[in-house]
Design a protein around this motif. Structure first.
Motif, short mmCIF file in Angstrom:
data_model
loop_
_atom_site.label_atom_id
_atom_site.label_comp_id
_atom_site.label_asym_id
_atom_site.label_seq_id
_atom_site.Cartn_x
_atom_site.Cartn_y
_atom_site.Cartn_z
N VAL A 74 0.30 -0.96 -0.10
CA VAL A 74 0.43 -0.22 -0.02
C VAL A 74 0.82 1.32 0.05
O VAL A 74 1.47 1.32 0.67
CB VAL A 74 -0.93 0.24 1.09
CG1 VAL A 74 -1.77 1.32 1.10
CG2 VAL A 74 -1.74 -1.33 1.42
N ALA A 75 0.73 2.21 -1.25
CA ALA A 75 1.21 3.82 -0.94
C ALA A 75 -0.30 4.18 -0.37
O ALA A 75 -1.17 4.83 -0.86
CB ALA A 75 1.91 3.62 -1.98
N VAL A 76 0.69 5.92 0.46
CA VAL A 76 -0.47 6.43 0.69
C VAL A 76 0.11 7.48 0.39
O VAL A 76 1.34 8.16 1.20
CB VAL A 76 -0.85 6.32 2.49
CG1 VAL A 76 -2.06 7.55 2.77
CG2 VAL A 76 -0.97 4.88 2.65
N LEU A 77 -0.33 8.80 -0.31
CA LEU A 77 0.27 10.20 0.12
C LEU A 77 -0.75 10.67 0.66
O LEU A 77 -2.26 11.07 0.45
CB LEU A 77 -0.05 10.63 -1.53
CG LEU A 77 0.51 9.92 -2.45
CD1 LEU A 77 0.44 10.69 -4.08
CD2 LEU A 77 1.44 9.94 -2.41
N CYS A 78 -0.88 11.39 1.77
CA CYS A 78 -1.40 12.56 3.12
C CYS A 78 -0.79 13.79 2.33
O CYS A 78 0.26 14.48 2.34
CB CYS A 78 -0.89 12.47 4.11
SG CYS A 78 -0.87 10.43 4.69
N PHE A 136 2.86 -0.97 -6.14
CA PHE A 136 1.93 -1.17 -5.36
C PHE A 136 0.27 -1.78 -5.88
O PHE A 136 0.22 -1.69 -7.21
CB PHE A 136 1.24 0.15 -4.61
CG PHE A 136 2.65 0.28 -3.79
CD1 PHE A 136 3.11 0.19 -2.97
CD2 PHE A 136 3.82 1.74 -4.74
CE1 PHE A 136 4.35 0.89 -2.31
CE2 PHE A 136 4.75 2.37 -3.99
CZ PHE A 136 4.61 2.05 -2.92
N ASP A 137 -0.24 -2.30 -4.91
CA ASP A 137 -1.66 -2.80 -4.93
C ASP A 137 -2.85 -2.22 -4.56
O ASP A 137 -3.51 -2.36 -5.87
CB ASP A 137 -1.44 -4.44 -4.05
CG ASP A 137 -0.68 -5.16 -4.24
OD1 ASP A 137 -0.61 -5.68 -5.48
OD2 ASP A 137 -0.12 -5.84 -2.84
N GLU A 138 -2.72 -1.09 -3.77
CA GLU A 138 -3.34 -0.07 -3.86
C GLU A 138 -2.55 1.46 -3.28
O GLU A 138 -1.50 1.29 -2.63
CB GLU A 138 -4.47 -0.09 -2.66
CG GLU A 138 -5.24 -1.51 -2.62
CD GLU A 138 -6.26 -1.20 -3.22
OE1 GLU A 138 -7.15 -0.46 -3.95
OE2 GLU A 138 -6.84 -2.53 -3.69
N ILE A 139 -3.43 2.48 -4.48
CA ILE A 139 -2.79 3.59 -3.59
C ILE A 139 -3.62 4.68 -2.81
O ILE A 139 -4.64 4.95 -3.07
CB ILE A 139 -2.15 4.63 -4.59
CG1 ILE A 139 -0.56 3.49 -5.53
CG2 ILE A 139 -1.79 5.59 -5.04
CD1 ILE A 139 -0.87 3.96 -6.53
N ILE A 140 -3.90 5.20 -1.72
CA ILE A 140 -4.59 5.90 -1.21
C ILE A 140 -3.85 7.68 -1.15
O ILE A 140 -2.46 7.37 -0.50
CB ILE A 140 -4.45 5.53 0.61
CG1 ILE A 140 -5.27 4.20 0.72
CG2 ILE A 140 -5.75 6.17 1.17
CD1 ILE A 140 -5.09 3.65 1.81
N ILE A 141 -4.98 8.27 -1.47
CA ILE A 141 -4.67 9.64 -0.94
C ILE A 141 -5.65 10.56 -0.61
O ILE A 141 -6.47 10.97 -1.02
CB ILE A 141 -4.59 10.26 -2.65
CG1 ILE A 141 -3.31 10.07 -3.99
CG2 ILE A 141 -4.38 12.23 -3.06
CD1 ILE A 141 -3.85 10.55 -5.28
#
Length: 303
Positions: A74-78, A136-141
């Motif tokens: 999982v990749a997350v951009l905050c 990555f399998d999922e990216i959250i922004i």
């Protein structure tokens, strides 16, 4: 350098991903050719947005936990708001997601908006493309939570999750038009509070016209701090992403970005310091006209 960096990114190297993002943010020589060499990514992007205090970061934390237990990367951009004066930001999401910073399957990057409108970062499309190349399998922004101006997230994300709380009835009514346009899934977070059921029911009634347009918007009740309702949310996201297409709103976002990039390239010959120096001299005269100054400067480089 750039070719080696890309190969390390494709191998999922977090340090290479972080370095590439920094180089692109700082417009280091060669970054444009590097971006042009990126493969077309297909990792689904989930946008988390909504008013401040709705629990977006806690919900993001719960989604990370659920997906990592399934063995997903999982990749997350905050994205946090910047000061309008020094462009700095608190980046408080680092505190809320501190459990994941050493996890081998989770990459988290905090970004400041740097004055960008729309609740996002000026290089958000480029950074997302880098992450999509990273396996990555999922990216959250997760956006800054500034309300109706966050329409931009709807163009970038494959699924836009709008987070609200039971007490937000009047606020939702105020933001209704914008939220109805961008929401693919509604989350009523902190639903252990009074009147959560009634609020969720009213939210469904408010969206009745959307149902008639063949756009089914799920309303999911969660208590993110207790990880309640997260499985239902993940299912709703997965179901929506089965029908991902290049939507009109995504085309408009890309159109806007293409326009910005062309404008930036056209502006390269103009030195802002030179403009400042000439304005210092010209603006003090009685004959000064801003529009004449712009015309002269854009045609000759001198006013």
């Amino acid at each position: 350098m750039w070719h080696q960096l890309l190969e390390r990114i494709k191998a999922g190297n977090f340090q290479a991903i972080a370095r590439a993002i920094s180089l692109v943010e700082n417009e280091v020589d060669g970054h444009e050719a590097f971006l042009q060499s990126l493969p077309n990514g297909h990792t689904p992007v989930t946008g988390i947005t909504g008013p401040p205090g709705a629990g977006k970061s806690t919900l993001t934390d719960a989604l990370i936990g659920y997906w990592t237990t399934q063995g997903k990367k999982v990749a997350v951009l905050c994205v946090d708001p910047s000061s309008p004066f020094n462009m700095g930001a608190l980046l408080g999401d680092r505190i809320r997601m501190s459990d994941w910073y050493n996890h081998p399957g989770v990459y988290i990057r905090s970004l400041a908006t740097r004055g960008s409108l729309g609740g996002l970062h000026p290089y958000i499309i480029e950074i997302t493309a880098i992450l999509q190349a990273g396996g990555f399998d999922e990216i959250i922004i997760e956006t800054v939570g500034v309300g109706q101006s966050e329409i931009e997230i709807a163009g970038l994300a494959d699924t836009t999750v709008v987070v609200v709380v039971p007490e937000a009835g009047d606020e939702v009514q105020t933001m209704k038009a914008g939220l109805m346009e961008i929401a693919d899934v509604f989350v009523v977070n902190k639903s252990d509070r009074p009147d959560a059921d009634a609020f969720a029911r009213n939210l469904r009634l408010m969206m009745a016209p959307a149902y008639q347009q063949d756009k089914t918007i799920e309303v999911i009740k969660t208590v993110a701090s207790q990880k309640e309702g997260i499985e239902a949310l993940v299912l709703a996201i997965a179901q929506h992403q089965q029908h991902i297409s290049l939507t009109e709103r995504k085309i408009w976002l890309l159109t806007e970005r293409v326009y910005q990039l062309i404008a930036k390239n056209r502006m390269k010959p103009y030195d802002k310091k030179k403009i400042y120096q000439q304005l210092q001299e010209k603006a003090q005269t009685e004959q000064f006209n801003l529009f004449a100054f712009v015309h002269d400067f854009s045609n000759t480089g001198n006013a």
